[in-house]
Design an enzyme around this catalytic site. Structure first.
Site, short mmCIF file in Angstrom:
data_model
loop_
_atom_site.label_atom_id
_atom_site.label_comp_id
_atom_site.label_asym_id
_atom_site.label_seq_id
_atom_site.Cartn_x
_atom_site.Cartn_y
_atom_site.Cartn_z
N GLU A 219 2.87 23.18 -26.20
CA GLU A 219 3.69 24.22 -25.34
C GLU A 219 5.08 23.91 -25.43
OE1 GLU A 219 0.51 23.16 -24.88
OE2 GLU A 219 -0.59 24.70 -23.81
N ALA B 89 -3.05 30.21 -25.75
CA ALA B 89 -2.91 31.43 -24.74
C ALA B 89 -2.26 32.46 -25.81
CB ALA B 89 -2.03 31.30 -23.59
N GLU C 211 -7.21 23.21 -23.81
CA GLU C 211 -7.26 23.18 -22.20
C GLU C 211 -8.61 23.67 -22.13
OE1 GLU C 211 -3.31 24.97 -21.61
OE2 GLU C 211 -3.19 23.48 -19.99
N GLY D 33 -3.62 26.39 -24.72
CA GLY D 33 -4.82 26.76 -23.95
C GLY D 33 -6.30 26.57 -24.79
#
Ligand code: 3H9
Length: 690
Positions: A128, A66, A108, A105
């Site tokens: 993370e 992210a 993911e 992310g």
């Protein structure tokens, strides 16, 4: 090539839609990347000539996560979940083509693709946890379903970047591409999936890897125990574990709810704010405002180290580890042999732990050449003096170096507190002189203070930064002042800790308060470890300081079995009544008023003067920015990362509150608490210094 938006293109080749993201530096999932993915996949699904979709990235990496800079801002564009739904529910196979790193992310997203192909040099991870978070886009639920609970626990709590071949072995990656041929091989793989009629695999529906661990509480309790020491104080590792537990024991959608709830708790908490701040601070610290990127660098292909003691040995190992030959100078053969044998022992210990091979031990030892004459330092590119802290001795060495070293060599001192300008003045080349302050053990500790003298050239600073990066140190450029940044701030804590034990707090009260705050150990346990007799002289000791009293009583620290604490045969410490009595007596003789001191007061007394000193350092320009101070303290002095460093912590408490406390303390306790004028200004003008 058809453009989806400014960071995305979509091209159809042989029925394969190639969706390419190009959002430097790391293809993070910012709003336009999400939009590009969403619209690109949607277009490909709606294009009847397309049979499969490949998601691939330009630049140095696949999606690295992210976009951390967007955290806390109002959401824009399609959410990551919408994008993932679009991919996962695509009626045409979607393949993630991975190079560089697929992180957070990014992984993911790849986990919602039906298949993943990667080049051998690629790495995948859910890091993370290092930002005080957990994977918040289904990663906690999908990863265990594809690699099993145990491996997911390890990956998510360590944040490690797992090499592609290991990912392949554990099923996280379905196919390995040839290096440099990712797009070609991904298209071929996509065609194969279509021609073989392979299913649209949704990781969320997989259960075979987690089935066996349902209700297996021991798996999680054992894992918790195994990481307890490393993760003390951090919230994120525990929350990551709870998510994996949910993945194993609950249906997918319910597991996602647990993930969301815990993600939000972490995201809105101060630990993650601190850890994200440190992530950027770590990247910022290498940027020196007046030193341009184009500054020419000196090549450093050989190093000389003066002193084969603990520091010199550790420093030398850093260079040998990366293949740079080191000439190490000691006064006598005996001391040289001793130093070299300690280096060898260190390497052998590392080899015994399996971290390097025995061949590597020999290779590295072969790069370290011991000599007993300083004259041997005539050809090296960088010389680091690492003798004990004595100005006259250092001056003498630099005078000699000036006459011996080749023109253009960088002459560095490993001093931890002395005036680098004074040392430089002994030479006719002060522009080549710099401080390189390593921290003990120098082969382990990440921090390096680069002390920039008044006349140090930009090239020498830039070259020092470059070599620091090469030997994997985190370097902070600091100015010349007593103790530089790290030790100067440490002196504040030490002074207050020493005063507090005469006012009624016992050494273990102070150590416990700081340990509970998150430091690996308090100042008194630290003194015992280092040895109380460092710098103490038996012959002129007259009981004037508590240290004198303890040393005179044979309490020299861990090495003598007792210091501030008493130690058992395994070096486990316990408080000692005898020390308490000595302290009380010492205080009474000086008519110090004893009182009860709370843990809160201990922390304020120890930490707030450090924050104040940080402001003085900034005011004097001895650190470039507040976050550099925090980098020094989190990397060199054990300040817990989740508390962000003294300057971040001061902001968390409120600089106004720290200021008010200092003003009161100045009135009640003395001038050493006088607030820095810069702190007063920051509070009055509400200046953001972080
Ligand atoms: C996440 O994904 C949450 C999810 O679960 C979903 C939630 C809903 N964002 O390190 P470098 C910048 S959390 C924004 O020097 P390298 C970095 O600041 C994220 N910016 O390069 C730097 O900027 P500048 C999980 C980022 O080659 C530049 O890129 N992912 C981000 O040595 C170059 O960085 C991570 O934690 C980002 N995510 O290493 C991965 N990442 O040039 C974090 C980097 O202005 N990133 N930047 O100073 C890394 O570990 C390394 O950057 C990476 C490249 C290994 C990728």
């Amino acid at each position: 090539m058809p453009t989806i938006n400014e960071v995305t293109t979509l091209e159809v080749k042989d029925g394969v839609a190639i969706l390419t993201l190009n959002s430097p530096p790391v293809n993070a999932l910012s709003a336009n990347v999400r939009e590009g993915l969403n619209d690109g996949v949607s277009n490909a699904i709606n294009d009847s000539s397309v049979q499969s979709i490949v998601i691939i990235c330009e630049g140095r990496t696949f999606i690295a996560g992210a976009d951390i800079t967007e955290f806390g801002q109002a959401p824009k564009g399609p959410s990551l979940y919408e994008v993932q739904d679009m991919i996962e529910n695509s009626p045409k196979p979607v393949i993630a083509a991975i190079h560089g790193t697929a992180l957070g992310g990014g992984l993911e997203v790849a986990l919602t693709c039906h298949y993943r192909i990667a080049v051998p040099s690629a790495k995948c991870g859910l890091p993370e946890v290092n930002l005080g978070l957990l994977p918040g886009a289904g990663g906690t639920q999908r990863l265990p379903r594809i690699v099993g609970a145990q491996k997911a626990l390890v990956m998510m709590t360590s944040g490690e970047h797992v090499p592609a071949n290991q990912c392949f072995d554990m099923g996280l990656v379905d196919e390995l591409a040839a290096e440099g041929e990712l797009e070609h091989d991904a298209v071929a793989f996509a065609n194969k999936i279509v021609s073989e009629g392979r299913p649209l695999v949704k990781v969320r529906d997989a259960s075979d890897k987690i089935q066996g661990d349902k209700g297996n509480e021991a798996l999680f309790s054992d894992f918790r125990k195994s990481i307890l020491r490393k993760t003390r104080g951090f919230l994120a590792p525990e929350y990551n574990i709870q998510c994996v537990e949910a993945a194993v024991n609950l249906p997918f959608e319910e597991g996602l709810k647990v993930e969301q709830e815990l993600f939000m708790k972490l995201m809105t908490g101060s630990q993650s704010a601190a850890q994200r701040y440190i992530f950027f601070a770590q990247r910022q610290v290498a940027k020196i405002p007046d030193i341009e990127k184009e500054t020419p660098l000196k090549e450093i292909n050989s190093v000389g180290v003066i002193g084969a003691g603990t520091m010199g040995g550790g420093i030398s190992m850093n260079f040998a580890n990366v293949g740079i030959p080191v000439t190490i100078i000691e006064q006598s053969q005996e001391r040289l042999d001793k130093g070299l044998s300690i280096i060898r022992k260190n390497y052998e210990n590392t080899a015994a732990k399996g971290r390097i091979s025995s061949e590597q031990v020999e290779e590295r030892m072969a790069l370290i050449n011991g000599q007993t004459s300083i004259e041997e330092l005539s050809t090296q590119d960088l010389i680091i003096e690492a003798v004990f802290e004595n100005m006259d001795l250092k001056k003498d060495i630099f005078k000699q170096l000036d006459g011996i070293c080749k023109e253009g060599a960088i002459l560095a001192s490993n001093t931890s507190a002395l005036d680098v300008n004074e040392i430089a003045a002994e030479t006719n080349r002060p522009e080549d002189v710099i401080g390189l302050h390593f921290f003990s053990p120098a082969n382990v500790m990440k921090l390096l203070e680069i002390v920039r003298g008044d006349q140090t050239s930009k090239t020498v600073v830039a070259s020092s930064l470059a070599v620091a990066k090469k030997i994997q140190k985190i370097a902070a450029v600091v100015g010349v002042c007593p103790g530089f940044v790290g030790n100067r701030i440490l002196a504040q804590r030490q002074r207050e800790a020493n005063k507090l034990i005469l006012e009624g707090a016992l050494p273990w009260d102070i150590d416990d308060a700081l340990f509970d705050f998150g430091f690996p150990m308090g100042p008194f346990a630290m003194s015992d470890l280092a040895g109380l007799d460092i710098g103490w002289n038996k012959d002129n000791s007259n009981g004037e300081t508590l240290r004198d009293v303890l040393c005179e009583a044979g309490r020299l620290g861990q090495k003598s079995g007792k210091g501030f604490y008493v130690y058992d045969e395994n070096r486990n410490k316990s408080p000692d009544l005898e020390v308490e009595a000595l302290i009380r007596k010492f205080g009474e003789e000086r008519q110090v008023q004893m009182r009860d001191i709370s843990k809160e007061e201990i922390l304020q007394r120890c930490l707030y003067p450090m924050i104040n000193e940080g402001f003085k350092i900034l005011e004097e320009g001895m650190a470039i920015r507040a976050s550099d101070i925090d980098i020094v303290w989190t990397n060199g002095y054990g300040w817990p990362v989740y508390e962000g460093g003294p300057m971040f912590y001061g902001n968390l408490v409120g600089y106004d509150k720290v200021l008010e406390w200092l003003k009161n303390a100045e009135k009640e306790l003395g001038p050493e608490f006088k607030p820095s004028p810069y702190l007063e200004r920051v509070v009055a003008e509400k200046i953001n210094i972080l």
